[in-house]
Scaffold this active site. Sequence first.
Site, PDB file in Angstrom:
ATOM      1  N   ARG A 173      -3.653  13.880 -10.234  1.00  0.00           N
ATOM      2  CA  ARG A 173      -3.615  14.779 -10.650  1.00  0.00           C
ATOM      3  C   ARG A 173      -4.107  16.062 -11.213  1.00  0.00           C
ATOM      4  O   ARG A 173      -4.480  15.424 -12.605  1.00  0.00           O
ATOM      5  CB  ARG A 173      -2.542  15.563 -10.350  1.00  0.00           C
ATOM      6  CG  ARG A 173      -1.149  15.382  -9.354  1.00  0.00           C
ATOM      7  CD  ARG A 173       0.224  15.531  -9.773  1.00  0.00           C
ATOM      8  NE  ARG A 173       1.075  15.043  -8.996  1.00  0.00           N
ATOM      9  CZ  ARG A 173       1.876  13.889  -8.917  1.00  0.00           C
ATOM     10  NH1 ARG A 173       2.140  13.774 -10.290  1.00  0.00           N
ATOM     11  NH2 ARG A 173       2.959  13.335  -8.133  1.00  0.00           N
ATOM     12  N   LYS A 197       5.092  15.246 -12.369  1.00  0.00           N
ATOM     13  CA  LYS A 197       6.113  16.273 -11.726  1.00  0.00           C
ATOM     14  C   LYS A 197       7.538  15.629 -12.648  1.00  0.00           C
ATOM     15  O   LYS A 197       7.774  14.682 -13.056  1.00  0.00           O
ATOM     16  CB  LYS A 197       6.439  16.308 -10.109  1.00  0.00           C
ATOM     17  CG  LYS A 197       4.314  17.052  -9.886  1.00  0.00           C
ATOM     18  CD  LYS A 197       4.740  16.432  -8.402  1.00  0.00           C
ATOM     19  CE  LYS A 197       2.982  16.831  -7.031  1.00  0.00           C
ATOM     20  NZ  LYS A 197       4.240  17.288  -6.517  1.00  0.00           N
ATOM     21  N   HIS A 268      -7.590  16.763  -5.596  1.00  0.00           N
ATOM     22  CA  HIS A 268      -6.418  15.979  -4.680  1.00  0.00           C
ATOM     23  C   HIS A 268      -7.323  14.839  -3.447  1.00  0.00           C
ATOM     24  O   HIS A 268      -6.402  13.690  -3.423  1.00  0.00           O
ATOM     25  CB  HIS A 268      -5.034  16.544  -4.260  1.00  0.00           C
ATOM     26  CG  HIS A 268      -3.944  16.193  -3.818  1.00  0.00           C
ATOM     27  ND1 HIS A 268      -3.085  16.257  -4.399  1.00  0.00           N
ATOM     28  CD2 HIS A 268      -3.394  16.105  -3.042  1.00  0.00           C
ATOM     29  CE1 HIS A 268      -2.248  15.732  -4.496  1.00  0.00           C
ATOM     30  NE2 HIS A 268      -2.262  15.796  -3.309  1.00  0.00           N
ATOM     31  N   ARG A 271      -8.064  11.738  -5.234  1.00  0.00           N
ATOM     32  CA  ARG A 271      -7.019  11.551  -5.837  1.00  0.00           C
ATOM     33  C   ARG A 271      -6.165  10.674  -4.401  1.00  0.00           C
ATOM     34  O   ARG A 271      -5.959   9.588  -4.157  1.00  0.00           O
ATOM     35  CB  ARG A 271      -5.102  12.000  -5.859  1.00  0.00           C
ATOM     36  CG  ARG A 271      -4.094  11.570  -6.035  1.00  0.00           C
ATOM     37  CD  ARG A 271      -2.996  12.578  -6.479  1.00  0.00           C
ATOM     38  NE  ARG A 271      -1.672  12.385  -6.462  1.00  0.00           N
ATOM     39  CZ  ARG A 271      -1.252  11.440  -7.097  1.00  0.00           C
ATOM     40  NH1 ARG A 271      -1.053  11.402  -7.626  1.00  0.00           N
ATOM     41  NH2 ARG A 271       0.082  11.994  -7.022  1.00  0.00           N
ATOM     42  N   HIS A 294       4.037   9.038  -7.600  1.00  0.00           N
ATOM     43  CA  HIS A 294       5.169   9.582  -6.785  1.00  0.00           C
ATOM     44  C   HIS A 294       6.679   9.040  -6.772  1.00  0.00           C
ATOM     45  O   HIS A 294       7.416   7.873  -7.255  1.00  0.00           O
ATOM     46  CB  HIS A 294       4.690   8.419  -5.145  1.00  0.00           C
ATOM     47  CG  HIS A 294       3.728   9.152  -4.701  1.00  0.00           C
ATOM     48  ND1 HIS A 294       2.934   8.123  -3.697  1.00  0.00           N
ATOM     49  CD2 HIS A 294       2.726  10.028  -5.427  1.00  0.00           C
ATOM     50  CE1 HIS A 294       1.437   8.998  -3.760  1.00  0.00           C
ATOM     51  NE2 HIS A 294       1.828  10.107  -3.950  1.00  0.00           N
ATOM     52  N   TYR A 303      -0.790   6.446   3.022  1.00  0.00           N
ATOM     53  CA  TYR A 303      -2.248   5.789   2.620  1.00  0.00           C
ATOM     54  C   TYR A 303      -2.155   5.050   3.449  1.00  0.00           C
ATOM     55  O   TYR A 303      -3.270   4.314   3.608  1.00  0.00           O
ATOM     56  CB  TYR A 303      -2.398   6.048   1.666  1.00  0.00           C
ATOM     57  CG  TYR A 303      -2.313   7.578   0.274  1.00  0.00           C
ATOM     58  CD1 TYR A 303      -3.138   8.148   0.136  1.00  0.00           C
ATOM     59  CD2 TYR A 303      -1.410   7.485  -0.537  1.00  0.00           C
ATOM     60  CE1 TYR A 303      -3.927   8.992  -0.257  1.00  0.00           C
ATOM     61  CE2 TYR A 303      -0.972   8.188  -1.123  1.00  0.00           C
ATOM     62  CZ  TYR A 303      -2.217   9.160  -1.509  1.00  0.00           C
ATOM     63  OH  TYR A 303      -1.793  10.769  -1.925  1.00  0.00           O
TER      64      TYR A 303
END
Length: 322
Positions: A173, A197, A268, A271, A294, A303
């Site tokens: 990110r 995150k 993004h 990404r 994730h 994806y």
Amino acid sequence: MERRRSGAAARTDLRAARASLPDELGSAVDRFQRHVSAERGLSEHTVRAYLGDVVSLLADVANSGPGLDQVTLPALRSWLAGQHAQGISRATLARRAASVRTFTAWAHRTGLLAVDPGPRLTAPSKHRALPSVLRADQADSAMTASAAGAEQGDPVALRDHALLELLYATGIRVAELCGLDLDDIDHERRLLRVLGKGKRERAVPFGVPADAALERWLSAGRPELRTGGSGPAVFLGARGGRLDQRMARRVVHDAVQAVPGAADLGPHGLRHSAATHLLEGGADLRSVQELLGHATLATTQLYTHVTVDRLKAIHDRTHPRS
């Protein structure tokens, strides 16, 4: 500058709305804020979104009474219906419902609510739009053009090339990229230590082109921009401070816009492109999940729809009986 003003205005509005709540509700908001920021370690942006949603709910239920006992399932549904009537998007409604479910679950665990009404609150399902991505040849064109721009040795051009190569090579990110410090790079093994995150740390590999661009930036570009206030930041702005995320986004937008036929993408988008190209190259979902950081495999599975759509397009275009 405009985004900073907007963020400051949002914080001011939130404080004003919080201050207008009855004491019991306001106290609950303060305790919830400490929970999500200190105990759960969520980002400032996420905390602000949670608080905005919860304050909106409590301001609505305060019309019926000053206490948390007004936070019932009918009250939650009424509040969400009011949001829907205002034309709020499905995605935002889903997020707001998730925010208040987090709040009611916490309030129930801490004894502020006798019953948790959150699990029974549903919101319209949000549409999961497939992400726009670059084709592999378009990504290559963007990297090649960036490398050509860095040939003259301009420090900003060297930085921009390293930034693009690293974003595409790793799929990290933009916040993770801008937060990199020098000791987060393992040059020998070509690995990045990334803080994602929820403050989850992971190791992300990168390839030879990104390694070469990064080495040139660190040896020839970064020393030209470094100042006494640069600290350990890997990527620096023109004035020597840690690179701002907005500038990183601008670099990516400008590079991608120069590629004929490419969608207008930011970090993004790179990404998304990295994840898609990994899967198209044969990587398994679990590995891609780990690389991207994730929390759940469901996010990564998005994806697979992109790659299937591409396969269908190729089939339709090339198979004699498509």
